[in-house]
Design an enzyme around this catalytic site. Structure first.
Site, short mmCIF file in Angstrom:
data_model
loop_
_atom_site.label_atom_id
_atom_site.label_comp_id
_atom_site.label_asym_id
_atom_site.label_seq_id
_atom_site.Cartn_x
_atom_site.Cartn_y
_atom_site.Cartn_z
N PRO A 1 -19.64 -16.02 55.23
CA PRO A 1 -20.89 -16.68 55.67
C PRO A 1 -20.90 -18.00 55.75
O PRO A 1 -20.60 -18.63 54.96
CB PRO A 1 -21.84 -16.24 54.59
CG PRO A 1 -21.17 -16.02 53.21
CD PRO A 1 -19.88 -15.46 53.88
N THR B 1 -23.45 -21.25 57.30
CA THR B 1 -24.79 -21.82 58.04
C THR B 1 -24.47 -22.66 59.00
O THR B 1 -23.48 -23.61 58.68
CB THR B 1 -25.53 -22.46 56.62
OG1 THR B 1 -26.10 -21.53 55.95
CG2 THR B 1 -26.73 -23.61 57.18
N GLN C 1 -26.73 -11.84 55.59
CA GLN C 1 -26.52 -12.64 54.33
C GLN C 1 -28.33 -13.01 54.22
O GLN C 1 -28.69 -13.74 55.07
CB GLN C 1 -25.74 -13.78 54.06
CG GLN C 1 -25.91 -14.37 52.71
CD GLN C 1 -25.12 -15.29 52.32
OE1 GLN C 1 -25.31 -16.57 52.99
NE2 GLN C 1 -24.19 -15.33 51.49
N TYR D 1 -28.35 -21.28 45.18
CA TYR D 1 -29.43 -20.84 45.68
C TYR D 1 -30.48 -20.07 44.86
O TYR D 1 -29.78 -19.93 43.53
CB TYR D 1 -29.36 -20.22 47.02
CG TYR D 1 -28.50 -21.05 48.11
CD1 TYR D 1 -29.44 -21.95 48.83
CD2 TYR D 1 -27.08 -21.14 48.30
CE1 TYR D 1 -28.64 -23.00 49.75
CE2 TYR D 1 -26.50 -22.14 49.20
CZ TYR D 1 -27.43 -22.87 49.99
OH TYR D 1 -26.90 -23.93 50.93
N ARG E 1 -23.42 -11.63 46.73
CA ARG E 1 -22.45 -12.57 46.70
C ARG E 1 -22.67 -13.54 45.27
O ARG E 1 -23.79 -14.02 44.95
CB ARG E 1 -22.43 -13.53 47.82
CG ARG E 1 -21.15 -14.62 47.86
CD ARG E 1 -21.20 -15.35 49.14
NE ARG E 1 -19.97 -15.55 49.74
CZ ARG E 1 -19.53 -16.85 50.21
NH1 ARG E 1 -19.99 -17.60 50.36
NH2 ARG E 1 -18.14 -16.62 50.60
N GLY F 1 -13.29 -18.44 55.46
CA GLY F 1 -14.36 -19.49 55.71
C GLY F 1 -13.52 -20.60 56.51
O GLY F 1 -13.52 -20.41 57.97
C1 LIG Z 1 -20.34 -24.99 57.37
C2 LIG Z 1 -20.22 -24.27 56.23
C3 LIG Z 1 -21.61 -23.39 55.84
C4 LIG Z 1 -21.53 -22.47 54.82
N1 LIG Z 1 -22.71 -21.90 54.68
C5 LIG Z 1 -22.66 -20.83 53.81
C6 LIG Z 1 -23.66 -19.84 53.63
O1 LIG Z 1 -24.57 -19.84 54.41
N2 LIG Z 1 -23.65 -18.76 52.54
C7 LIG Z 1 -22.50 -18.99 51.75
O2 LIG Z 1 -22.70 -17.88 50.92
N3 LIG Z 1 -21.45 -19.78 51.85
C8 LIG Z 1 -21.50 -20.60 52.95
N4 LIG Z 1 -20.46 -21.42 52.90
C9 LIG Z 1 -19.32 -21.09 52.07
C10 LIG Z 1 -18.15 -20.34 52.62
O3 LIG Z 1 -18.70 -18.87 52.76
C11 LIG Z 1 -16.94 -19.94 51.85
O4 LIG Z 1 -17.51 -19.52 50.61
C12 LIG Z 1 -16.34 -21.44 51.68
O5 LIG Z 1 -16.10 -22.28 52.81
C13 LIG Z 1 -14.78 -21.40 50.85
O6 LIG Z 1 -14.07 -20.40 51.56
P1 LIG Z 1 -12.82 -21.00 52.11
O7 LIG Z 1 -11.92 -21.57 51.26
O8 LIG Z 1 -12.19 -19.69 52.84
O9 LIG Z 1 -13.39 -21.84 53.17
C14 LIG Z 1 -20.32 -22.49 53.87
C15 LIG Z 1 -19.17 -23.13 54.18
C16 LIG Z 1 -19.05 -23.78 55.18
C17 LIG Z 1 -17.98 -24.74 55.61
#
Ligand SMILES: Cc1cc2nc3c(=O)[nH]c(=O)nc-3n(C[C@H](O)[C@H](O)[C@H](O)COP(=O)(O)O)c2cc1C
Length: 366
Positions: A23, A25, A101, A181, A229, A321
Site C-alpha cells: 500500500p 499513499t 487499505q 496510524y 497490517r 514497496g
Molecule cells: C510513498 C510511500 C507511501 C506509503 N504509503 C503507505 C500507506 O498508505 N499504507 C501503508 O501501510 N504503508 C505505506 N507505505 C509503506 C509501504 O507500504 C512499505 O511498507 C514500505 O515502503 C517498505 O516496503 P519496501 O521495503 O518494499 O519498500 C508507503 C511507502 C511509501 C514509500
C-alpha cells in the site's frame, strides 16, 4: 521450493502469483477524496506489470477525523465508491486482484476536509515532524483524546467502509493497524496513555482493534477476505518496540484471528529483522507461527531475496514497496530476467503525487 510465480489461493482470493503491491499513499485523488482516472491508470500499471495482488493506498473511512492527508482517497460515499469501481474493474481486466487499505490517521493528521481537530487515544503528538511529501505542515497538532462516542464513530466508519469496499467489487480489505496510524496508536504505549478499558494492559490496548475487526466481519459476512497490517515501528519512529515483545505480538495476531481476520500483513524495515524487546524472532516469524491465519510479508523484498523469503514462508504473499515504485513492471521484469532499477526518491518530490512521478519519468526517459 515454492515458486514465486506460481498462483496461490489466499483465503477467498485466487492470486496469480505471490507478489502484492504494498500500500502506498499518493495523495492524488480529487480534493473531495474521489478516486480519479490518474489513479485508475496508476493501479492498472501495476496489474499489467504483473503484481498478482494490488493493495491500495490508505483510504479514509469516515467524514470525521479519519482523513490524514489532502487529496487522500476515501470510501465513504457513492462518488468515491464509483471511482473505486472503475479502478477495481481495470485491475481485474488486467488479470490481478485488488484489496483496499482502510485507514484512520489518528494523531498522524496533516489535512482533513471535515475537521481541523485530530483525534487519538491520548493528547500525544507523533515523534519527529509531519511528512513533507504529503503536505506542507511543519508541526503536528495536538490531538484530542477520543471519547467513547468518538471511538464508536471510528468503529462504525471502518465497518461502513468495508461494506462499501465489497459493493465496489474489491476482493477484500486490509485494515491499517501499522505505521503509527490510529489503531497502531492504541496498541502503542507511547501514544496510548489512557486509563480506561482501552488503555494500560495489552488486552485493553487491543480492544479497539478487536472491535474494528469484529464490526467489519459483521458488515461484510464470512466469505469476504479481511486482514490487518501490523508493525511495531511508525513512520516517524521506525525503531519503536512493543513492551510485551514476541509474546505480545503473538497475542495480537491471535486476537485479530479470533475476532475474524483472515490474514495479517507484517511490515518492518526488513522482513527478517529481529527487533522484539525479548525473543529472537521477526514479526513475520511470529505471525507465521500462529495457526489459522494467512500472511502477507513486507520489508525490503526485492529480486535478490524474494525466492528465499517465499521458501521460508511457503504460504505467504510478498508485498513490495520501493522496488515496485522504481519498477511498476517488477514482476514481469523478474519473469523475463530483465534489469530491475533501484528507487530514486526524486520521483516523489516535492510531493508524492502520481503526476510528479509521471513528470519525473518523462524527464528521466533515456
Ligand atoms: C510513498 C510511500 C507511501 C506509503 N504509503 C503507505 C500507506 O498508505 N499504507 C501503508 O501501510 N504503508 C505505506 N507505505 C509503506 C509501504 O507500504 C512499505 O511498507 C514500505 O515502503 C517498505 O516496503 P519496501 O521495503 O518494499 O519498500 C508507503 C511507502 C511509501 C514509500
Amino acid at each position: 521450493m515454492s515458486d514465486v510465480m506460481q498462483s496461490i489461493k489466499f483465503n477467498t482470493i485466487e492470486v496469480p502469483n505471490r507478489f502484492a503491491l504494498a500500500p502506498m499513499t499518493r495523495t492524488s485523488a480529487e480534493p473531495d477524496g474521489t478516486p480519479n482516472a490518474l489513479m485508475a491508470d496508476h493501479y492498472e500499471r501495476y496489474a499489467r506489470g504483473g503484481f498478482g495482488l494490488v493493495i491500495t493506498e490508505g483510504t479514509y473511512t469516515d467524514g470525521k477525523a479519519s482523513q490524514g492527508y489532502a487529496n487522500q482517497p476515501g470510501i465513504i460515499n457513492e462518488a468515491q465508491i464509483d471511482g473505486w469501481k472503475t479502478i477495481v474493474e481495470r485491475v481485474h481486466a488486467a488479470g490481478s486482484k485488488i484489496i483496499v487499505q482502510l485507514m484512520h490517521a489518528g494523531a498522524q493528521f496533516q489535512a482533513n476536509r471535515f475537521t481541523d481537530q485530530p483525534q487519538a487515544p491520548s493528547e500525544v503528538t507523533p515523534k519527529g515532524a509531519p511528512l513533507g511529501f504529503y503536505g506542507d505542515q511543519t508541526e503536528w497538532q495536538t490531538p484530542s483524546a477520543m471519547t467513547r462516542t468518538d471511538i464508536q464513530a471510528a468503529v462504525e466508519g471502518f465497518a461502513h467502509s468495508a461494506a462499501n469496499a465489497k459493493a465496489a467489487g474489491f476482493d477484500g480489505i486490509e485494515i491499517h493497524g501499522a505505521n503509527g496510524y490510529l489503531l497502531n496508536q492504541f496498541l502503542s504505549t507511547y501514544f496510548n496513555q489512557r486509563d480506561d478499558e482501552y488503555g494500560g494492559s495489552l488486552e485493553n490496548r487491543l480492544r479497539l482493534v478487536v472491535e474494528v475487526v469484529r464490526a467489519i466481519r459483521e458488515a461484510v459476512g464470512e466469505d469476504f477476505t479481511v486482514g490487518i497490517r501490523l508493525s511495531q515501528g511508525t513512520v516517524t519512529d521506525p525503531d519503536h518496540q512493543l513492551p510485551e515483545g514476541e509474546a505480545g505480538f503473538r497475542q495480537i495476531v491471535e486476537a485479530v484471528r479470533d475476532a475474524g481476520a483472515d490474514f495479517v500483513h507484517t511490515t518492518d524495515g526488513d522482513v527478517n529483522r529481529k527487533h522484539f524487546v525479548e525473543g529472537d524472532e521477526s514479526l513475520a516469524g511470529v505471525a507465521a507461527s500462529v495457526e489459522g491465519i494467512g500472511l502477507i510479508l513486507n520489508g525490503n523484498i526485492d529480486e535478490t531475496n524474494c525466492q528465499d523469503v517465499a521458501n521460508q514462508f511457503p504460504d505467504a504473499l510478498l508485498a513490495v514497496g520501493k522496488k515496485a515504485l522504481a519498477n511498476p513492471d517488477f514482476v514481469q521484469r523478474l519473469k523475463d530476467g530483465k534489469e530491475i532499477a533501484d528507487i530514486d526518491f526524486a520521483m516523489l518530490q516535492p510531493k508524492a503525487t502520481i503526476s510528479n512521478e509521471l513528470a519525473w519519468r518523462e524527464q528521466n526517459a533515456a
